[in-house]
Scaffold this motif. Structure first.
Motif, PDB file in Angstrom:
ATOM      1  N   ASP A 226       0.831  -1.205   0.000  1.00 44.57           N
ATOM      2  CA  ASP A 226       0.000   0.000   0.000  1.00 44.57           C
ATOM      3  C   ASP A 226       0.869   1.259   0.000  1.00 44.57           C
ATOM      4  N   HIS A 227       0.567   2.160  -0.928  1.00 46.60           N
ATOM      5  CA  HIS A 227       1.220   3.472  -1.007  1.00 46.60           C
ATOM      6  C   HIS A 227       2.739   3.365  -1.156  1.00 46.60           C
ATOM      7  N   PHE A 228       3.212   2.301  -1.822  1.00 45.01           N
ATOM      8  CA  PHE A 228       4.655   2.163  -2.006  1.00 45.01           C
ATOM      9  C   PHE A 228       5.207   3.270  -2.893  1.00 45.01           C
ATOM     10  N   LYS A 229       4.397   3.760  -3.813  1.00 39.83           N
ATOM     11  CA  LYS A 229       4.837   4.836  -4.705  1.00 39.83           C
ATOM     12  C   LYS A 229       5.293   6.056  -3.910  1.00 39.83           C
ATOM     13  N   ASN A 230       4.669   6.299  -2.755  1.00 42.35           N
ATOM     14  CA  ASN A 230       5.063   7.448  -1.943  1.00 42.35           C
ATOM     15  C   ASN A 230       6.505   7.345  -1.474  1.00 42.35           C
ATOM     16  N   VAL A 231       6.967   6.108  -1.220  1.00 38.82           N
ATOM     17  CA  VAL A 231       8.358   5.903  -0.789  1.00 38.82           C
ATOM     18  C   VAL A 231       9.306   6.289  -1.916  1.00 38.82           C
ATOM     19  N   ASN A 232       9.031   5.799  -3.131  1.00 37.23           N
ATOM     20  CA  ASN A 232       9.878   6.152  -4.270  1.00 37.23           C
ATOM     21  C   ASN A 232       9.873   7.647  -4.537  1.00 37.23           C
ATOM     22  N   ASP A 233       8.693   8.259  -4.435  1.00 35.67           N
ATOM     23  CA  ASP A 233       8.581   9.690  -4.742  1.00 35.67           C
ATOM     24  C   ASP A 233       9.273  10.560  -3.699  1.00 35.67           C
ATOM     25  N   SER A 234       9.193  10.169  -2.432  1.00 37.54           N
ATOM     26  CA  SER A 234       9.717  11.021  -1.366  1.00 37.54           C
ATOM     27  C   SER A 234      11.160  10.705  -0.993  1.00 37.54           C
ATOM     28  N   LEU A 235      11.546   9.419  -1.033  1.00 38.31           N
ATOM     29  CA  LEU A 235      12.884   9.034  -0.575  1.00 38.31           C
ATOM     30  C   LEU A 235      13.791   8.551  -1.700  1.00 38.31           C
ATOM     31  N   GLY A 236      13.244   8.356  -2.876  1.00 39.98           N
ATOM     32  CA  GLY A 236      14.064   7.938  -4.010  1.00 39.98           C
ATOM     33  C   GLY A 236      13.961   6.447  -4.281  1.00 39.98           C
ATOM     34  N   HIS A 237      14.308   6.065  -5.498  1.00 37.87           N
ATOM     35  CA  HIS A 237      14.167   4.670  -5.915  1.00 37.87           C
ATOM     36  C   HIS A 237      15.194   3.760  -5.246  1.00 37.87           C
ATOM     37  N   ASP A 238      16.356   4.290  -4.861  1.00 43.62           N
ATOM     38  CA  ASP A 238      17.338   3.450  -4.176  1.00 43.62           C
ATOM     39  C   ASP A 238      16.785   2.945  -2.855  1.00 43.62           C
ATOM     40  N   VAL A 239      16.190   3.856  -2.085  1.00 44.70           N
ATOM     41  CA  VAL A 239      15.572   3.451  -0.823  1.00 44.70           C
ATOM     42  C   VAL A 239      14.400   2.503  -1.095  1.00 44.70           C
ATOM     43  N   TYR A 301      10.369  -0.828   9.167  1.00 45.03           N
ATOM     44  CA  TYR A 301      11.579  -1.053   8.370  1.00 45.03           C
ATOM     45  C   TYR A 301      12.564   0.091   8.640  1.00 45.03           C
ATOM     46  N   VAL A 302      13.845  -0.247   8.645  1.00 43.48           N
ATOM     47  CA  VAL A 302      14.880   0.775   8.774  1.00 43.48           C
ATOM     48  C   VAL A 302      15.790   0.660   7.557  1.00 43.48           C
ATOM     49  N   VAL A 303      15.738   1.653   6.696  1.00 36.09           N
ATOM     50  CA  VAL A 303      16.545   1.665   5.471  1.00 36.09           C
ATOM     51  C   VAL A 303      17.281   3.003   5.401  1.00 36.09           C
ATOM     52  N   ASP A 304      18.609   2.956   5.438  1.00 39.58           N
ATOM     53  CA  ASP A 304      19.420   4.189   5.391  1.00 39.58           C
ATOM     54  C   ASP A 304      18.940   5.211   6.430  1.00 39.58           C
ATOM     55  N   GLN A 305      18.741   4.723   7.637  1.00 38.46           N
ATOM     56  CA  GLN A 305      18.316   5.558   8.767  1.00 38.46           C
ATOM     57  C   GLN A 305      16.892   6.120   8.609  1.00 38.46           C
ATOM     58  N   HIS A 306      16.178   5.652   7.598  1.00 36.56           N
ATOM     59  CA  HIS A 306      14.771   6.025   7.447  1.00 36.56           C
ATOM     60  C   HIS A 306      13.915   4.943   8.103  1.00 36.56           C
ATOM     61  N   HIS A 307      13.051   5.345   9.015  1.00 32.30           N
ATOM     62  CA  HIS A 307      12.116   4.418   9.647  1.00 32.30           C
ATOM     63  C   HIS A 307      10.791   4.484   8.897  1.00 32.30           C
ATOM     64  N   MET A 308      10.382   3.344   8.356  1.00 27.59           N
ATOM     65  CA  MET A 308       9.184   3.320   7.513  1.00 27.59           C
ATOM     66  C   MET A 308       8.235   2.214   7.953  1.00 27.59           C
ATOM     67  N   CYS A 309       6.953   2.492   7.837  1.00 25.64           N
ATOM     68  CA  CYS A 309       5.916   1.482   8.053  1.00 25.64           C
ATOM     69  C   CYS A 309       5.102   1.377   6.767  1.00 25.64           C
TER      70      CYS A 309
END
Length: 617
Positions: A226-239, A301-309
């Motif tokens: 759900d809403h995975f596109k927001n991760v790519n848009d806000s944090l970049g495709h690498d994250v 999830y913790v990816v590059d010091q980003h905490h995501m749910c």
């Protein structure tokens, strides 16, 4: 590398081996006749014919898409023995002719054995279990023959034969590794290492055939983040990519052994479960594993010091032998997954018979809707609108569809489908043109209305050619007086669009005199700020509020609030869905301006509206 390409490759080699044996075999038969060894050569050729008949039956009996895994395994074993049999036959002709020194047939026998070894290393390179023993079957007798010559050149030839054996093995093994690497790239996702869509569909097709034979059940889980596109848009495709890899790790942790996990693409994953004898046990297992996956995927999830749910929506389809088409089950799971999306995401839904019937009905409506305009099946009905004194002062045009197959189809069914498919643009243009022409005809016939409302779909409204289409129709059918009678009804979903562009379109059309009404007010994105920004002239109180005036105090207060707010903003107010005298009295008491509903009249065809208007006049 036991995938579809592998089996098809082996299948194609069968006639090649038959041709390489039957045609050259005639030459060996002729040489045997010339040199006094016809009888054993004839027996050998009969064996070649028998093996070819066997190969032909294997070739004709192959149907990858229809074969279960067990049938396919049996076919592969028989095919392997077929290839072994042919190379043993070539070793046999070598042993038969290599002793015929007087007729120089031993040279032909040596060449045959070397040639057969080259054929085996090249045509069977896709399968180690075939090319390795076959090369030894062919080359070992040759090596032994050279060794027992007993002369120095025999030992040299033995060394050369051993070297050739190694070269053939090395070449076949290298080709095999390249094929395996290419196959892995073709069947696996580069980012996650999971199987890809192509492999999964092949696997699922095999599973379908097996379930059809065994009568067992399995399940399919389609997982969409759900809403995975927001991760790519806000944090970049690498994250985003690393987040997907973490998701895959969690999926593999929770998926039971024996299940196949694949990435369909983007943030969609699919799982094929184990087999079950009982359908209910299969359904319980599918829902249980789905709930476990949802709970695990929701953990932080913790990816590059980003905490995501992030949550997931899972659609479930139960696999059985009722269909041999793998795509149909994937589509079922996809439909169930979108049902979860429609209900707020972060959940599980299992495809069922009711949903299947609804989807079939949806598809039938969509198919027939493409021909509705061409077949003149779409008509307009008009519902009268009344002022406080009970005079007809307007009408709302409403599309109706009567199909020979489906009968009368509700707008609540076909309008959303038209919006989804894009047909609403063509349909909307037809409604506008018919409505404009009707408004002009009514004036010419003495039917004078203060306003004439037409519903505009948001997809139609935001179409790039909408304004030009309206202006063209205005030029053809209307004058300035009639333009000022037009009201375009839009829904509150308009605020979900590009609001600046929407306001620009509305202002351009208002230059022609067209007015705007907010339809179904109070059921969507109601907001004072939007009411202030949008150049509206009217709001329509939704029928759900009007219908509940006799029942719920909260709805009565909502209607009173809408009426007061509209009066403050100097907007006309239309109450739709008025069905009782009590509802009308309440609305009159709180200063509603215009009324429409079954209390006065249902929507009427043009001819009936004409008669109704004249009778009221």
């Amino acid at each position: 590398m036991r995938n579809k390409c592998f089996y098809i490759f082996l299948h194609r080699q069968i006639p090649v081996f038959m041709a390489l044996s039957l045609l050259p075999g005639l030459g060996y038969l002729f040489l045997g006749w010339l040199n006094g060894v016809f009888a054993p050569a004839f027996v050998w050729y009969l064996l070649v014919i028998a093996a070819s008949v066997w190969g032909y039956s294997l070739y004709r009996g192959f149907d990858f898409d229809a074969m279960s895994e067990n049938r396919r395994d049996r076919w592969y074993r028989q095919c392997s023995w077929f290839f072994y049999a042919f190379f043993l036959l070539w070793t046999l002709i070598f042993l038969l002719y290599v002793g015929q020194n007087a007729y120089k047939l031993h040279y032909i026998a040596i060449f045959t054995e070397i040639g057969a070894s080259v054929v085996a290393s090249s045509l069977l390179a896709s399968d180690k279990r075939l090319f390795r023993p076959t090369i030894f079957i062919l080359m070992v007798p040759l090596i032994v023959y050279f060794f027992f010559i007993g002369e120095w050149y025999g030992y040299v030839l033995t060394l050369f034969a051993c070297t050739l054996t190694w070269v053939l093995l090395y070449a076949a093994n290298s080709a095999h590794q390249l094929l395996m690497q290419a196959n892995h790239q073709a069947t696996h996702d580069a980012l996650t290492g999971l199987h890809n869509r192509q492999y999964f569909i092949e696997h699922l097709q095999k599973r379908m055939n097996s379930l059809n034979e065994s009568g067992e059940f399995s399940y399919l889980l389609l997982i969409d983040l759900d809403h995975f596109k927001n991760v790519n848009d806000s944090l970049g495709h690498d994250v985003g990519d690393r987040l997907l890899q973490s998701v895959v790790s969690r999926l593999q942790e929770r998926v039971p052994q024996g299940c196949i996990v694949a990435r369909l693409g983007g943030d969609e994953f699919i799982i094929a479960g184990s087999n079950f004898v009982d359908r209910e046990a299969c359904e319980r297992a599918a829902l249980e594993i789905s709930e476990q996956l949802i709970a695990r995927l929701k953990e932080t999830y913790v990816v590059d010091q980003h905490h995501m749910c992030i949550s997931a929506s899972i659609g479930v389809s139960i696999l059985s032998g009722r269909s041999a088409n793998a795509h149909s089950f994937i589509k079922e799971a996809d439909i169930a997954m979108y049902e979860v999306k429609a209900k707020g995401r972060d959940g599980v839904f299992m495809f069922n018979e009711e949903m299947s019937n609804r989807v079939e009905s949806h598809l039938e409506i969509e198919r027939l809707l493409h021909f509705a305009l061409a077949n003149n099946e779409i008509t307009l009905h008009f519902q009268p609108q009344f002022d406080r004194e009970g005079r007809i002062i307007g009408a709302e045009s409403l599309a109706r569809w009567n199909n020979p197959t489906l009968g009368s189809v509700s707008p609540a069914q076909f309008i959303p489908i038209a919006e989804q498919t894009g047909l609403i643009v063509e349909l909307g243009h037809y409604i506008l043109e018919t409505g404009f022409r009707t408004l002009r005809e009514w004036r010419d016939e003495g039917i004078c209305l203060d306003q004439f409302s037409i519903n505009i779909s948001m997809r139609q409204f935001t179409h790039h050619a909408f304004v030009e289409q309206v202006e063209d129709l205005v030029q053809r059918y209307l004058d300035e007086e009639l333009c000022h009678k037009l009201i375009f009804e839009i829904t509150e979903s308009i605020v979900a669009e590009d609001i600046k562009r929407v306001i620009s379109v509305m202002n351009r059309l208002k230059e022609s005199g067209i007015r705007f009404s907010m339809d179904d007010f109070g059921t969507g994105y109601s907001s004072l700020s939007y009411l202030n920004r949008l150049p509206l002239d009217e709001i329509k109180i939704d029928r759900s509020f009007v219908g509940a005036l006799d029942q719920k105090e909260g709805d009565r207060m909502m209607v009173v609030t809408i009426l007061n707010m509209a009066n403050i903003l100097k907007l006309n107010i239309v109450a739709e869905g008025v069905e009782t005298a009590e509802q009308l009295d309440f609305l009159l008491r709180y200063d509603c301006h215009i009324f429409q509903g079954y209390y006065y009249s249902k929507p009427l065809p043009k001819e009936q509206f004409d008669a109704y208007y004249r009778s009221r006049a």
